[in-house]
Design a protein around this motif. Sequence first.
Motif, mmCIF file in Angstrom:
data_model
loop_
_atom_site.group_PDB
_atom_site.id
_atom_site.type_symbol
_atom_site.label_atom_id
_atom_site.label_comp_id
_atom_site.label_asym_id
_atom_site.label_seq_id
_atom_site.Cartn_x
_atom_site.Cartn_y
_atom_site.Cartn_z
ATOM 1 N N SER A 82 45.047 44.987 39.888
ATOM 2 C CA SER A 82 44.554 43.912 40.733
ATOM 3 C C SER A 82 43.119 43.662 40.334
ATOM 4 N N VAL A 83 42.871 42.543 39.669
ATOM 5 C CA VAL A 83 41.543 42.256 39.150
ATOM 6 C C VAL A 83 40.949 41.139 39.984
ATOM 7 N N ASN A 84 40.327 41.501 41.066
ATOM 8 C CA ASN A 84 39.727 40.502 41.943
ATOM 9 C C ASN A 84 38.246 40.342 41.671
ATOM 10 N N SER A 85 37.624 41.399 41.158
ATOM 11 C CA SER A 85 36.194 41.344 40.875
ATOM 12 C C SER A 85 35.977 41.796 39.453
ATOM 13 N N PHE A 282 39.756 30.534 42.157
ATOM 14 C CA PHE A 282 38.721 30.560 43.183
ATOM 15 C C PHE A 282 37.778 31.736 42.925
ATOM 16 N N GLU A 283 36.908 31.566 41.949
ATOM 17 C CA GLU A 283 35.951 32.604 41.596
ATOM 18 C C GLU A 283 34.547 32.030 41.637
ATOM 19 N N ASP A 284 33.604 32.872 42.063
ATOM 20 C CA ASP A 284 32.215 32.428 42.015
ATOM 21 C C ASP A 284 31.632 32.749 40.651
ATOM 22 N N GLU A 285 30.342 32.523 40.517
ATOM 23 C CA GLU A 285 29.707 32.695 39.216
ATOM 24 C C GLU A 285 29.647 34.153 38.772
ATOM 25 N N ASN A 286 29.890 35.076 39.699
ATOM 26 C CA ASN A 286 29.917 36.497 39.356
ATOM 27 C C ASN A 286 31.329 37.023 39.146
ATOM 28 N N GLY A 287 32.316 36.145 39.158
ATOM 29 C CA GLY A 287 33.688 36.561 38.928
ATOM 30 C C GLY A 287 34.371 37.136 40.143
ATOM 31 N N ILE A 288 33.805 36.942 41.323
ATOM 32 C CA ILE A 288 34.395 37.459 42.556
ATOM 33 C C ILE A 288 35.345 36.425 43.124
ATOM 34 N N GLY A 319 46.630 36.208 28.209
ATOM 35 C CA GLY A 319 46.986 37.602 28.462
ATOM 36 C C GLY A 319 46.287 38.214 29.647
ATOM 37 N N GLU A 320 45.006 38.591 29.477
ATOM 38 C CA GLU A 320 44.304 39.390 30.477
ATOM 39 C C GLU A 320 44.276 38.736 31.861
ATOM 40 N N TRP A 321 44.197 37.420 31.920
ATOM 41 C CA TRP A 321 44.082 36.755 33.211
ATOM 42 C C TRP A 321 45.355 36.877 34.047
ATOM 43 N N PHE A 322 46.476 37.159 33.429
ATOM 44 C CA PHE A 322 47.719 37.306 34.190
ATOM 45 C C PHE A 322 47.710 38.567 35.048
ATOM 46 N N LEU A 323 46.749 39.441 34.838
ATOM 47 C CA LEU A 323 46.649 40.651 35.650
ATOM 48 C C LEU A 323 46.025 40.380 37.018
ATOM 49 N N LYS A 324 45.482 39.217 37.208
ATOM 50 C CA LYS A 324 44.824 38.896 38.474
ATOM 51 C C LYS A 324 45.835 38.657 39.589
ATOM 52 N N THR A 325 45.408 38.901 40.820
ATOM 53 C CA THR A 325 46.229 38.601 41.991
ATOM 54 C C THR A 325 46.519 37.101 42.019
ATOM 55 N N ALA A 326 47.790 36.743 42.172
ATOM 56 C CA ALA A 326 48.155 35.330 42.083
ATOM 57 C C ALA A 326 49.419 35.024 42.868
ATOM 58 N N ASN A 327 49.485 33.778 43.336
ATOM 59 C CA ASN A 327 50.719 33.208 43.877
ATOM 60 C C ASN A 327 51.332 32.335 42.794
#
Length: 498
Positions: A82-85, A282-288, A319-327
């Motif tokens: 879960s890569v939220n930050s 929905f990420e801010d400039e710090n990747g949160i 690739g890597e972005w698919f690890l993020k929490t997603a609907n």
Amino acid sequence: MNWKWSTEKHSQLLVKLAISILFFGLGFRLLFSQSTGFSDISEAPFIKQTLNPQPVSVDLQENGNQVLENGTQFGENATQASVNSNPYQENGNQIPENGTQVSVNPNPHTSDDLQENGNDSGNATEVSEPKSSGSVDIPETRDQNPRKVTCDLFTGDWVPSASGPAYTNESCSWMESRQNCMKNGRPDSGYLFWRWNPRDCELPPFDAGQFLELMRNRTWGFIGDSITRNHVQSLLCILSKVERAVEVYHDEEYRSKRWLFPSYNFTISLVWSPFLAKAAIFEDENGISSAPVELYLDKLDPTWTNQYQDLDYMIFSSGEWFLKTANYHINDTVYGCHNCPNKNQTELGFNFAHRKVLQHLFNFIVSSNHSGMIFYRATAPDHFENGDWFNGGSCQRTEPTKEGEFNIPDLNKYLREVELEEFENAVVKASEKGMKLKLLDVMQLSLLRPDGHPGLYRYFHPSKTDNSTKIVYDCLHWCLPGPIDSWNDLLMEMVVNG
């Protein structure tokens, strides 16, 4: 007296005859021996050179003072992430003013995305020509017969190279601060003096002049995430040795850009599309992240599809972005999710979404009948040891590793398996239609280079960083110059020789 004269005359005739016979015999023998000598050569007039030296075998000795002891790779017990930050946020701290089209400017804006504090310091130390350590200062050898029937560019060894990189952090202004490892204070430079050497053929170094000539009046599109941006910056740096590109476009967030090489009317476009599919992020400039990604698995990203037909060459990656929490959405309806925030939804996992998007991507490419050359770059590995980016993982090696010493991280392995399966299905259909669909497989050569990442030197002189700043190793992106430059050697070889 007449008899005497007759006898003498007869004797002279005999002598002359004997001498003539002697010369005739010598001449015949000489002619016969020469004829025999020529026949030995004429039997095999087209002898081919068969010399084929084996690649240099490098037994790398680890430097115990600079290599992590008992380092472990990403463990087998890894679970879905879960890569939220994300510390490698893609948005910059400096939000540009509105305005998307940029006029041609010999000194374009070169501050890409995130600028770390202190990276623009006037006291920064720049290294014009990194020096090689004695262990790699050996002459290079070239294969006497470089062109062969088959060539596996992706299986080989890293061998010492006394010539070093094609550019430096002084000669190129296109690298962003997070990849400018030498300026940020990285103390070692040995990682710059290696080259990739395929085992069954020769890989020529990238020829910037030849490449620009081949690309005259052509267009390139690099479509993907921050690793794609890293790759583009490497290419711009190499080409800048011949001509400096001019930035002619950027979007509001400086994520998508376009550069022009005026003398060649050649353009390179970086298209920011981390999923390749339509997505609300929905990420801010710090990747949160303030909310899960809304990913539409059946809709490709119009950011690149709208310019697809205008690009002669393209290279896709994801690739890597698919690890993020997603609907996940299909037919504009929530179909499932990854790391579901709503427990009433169906957990599908990132591999499900990754496969669906790749199937849609390749179906689009094959049905388009595009006449140019299209690449898919397979996932590149990270090299975190003793953890991951969010729990203390690091990368401190200073030399290439031995084959088999560093395993593909589990998450990279899962992404790669899907990529190779879907690419193989697509390339069969593409070849039937005469389309040029190629796989740029950088996994193996990149896996052997745990020394090529910024690590702590994604920050400007990290030892001087304020204690309030959280220091996180970057073991995913690549130093510039560095091992990622070899990706362009492969790319050029595949363009020139198929």
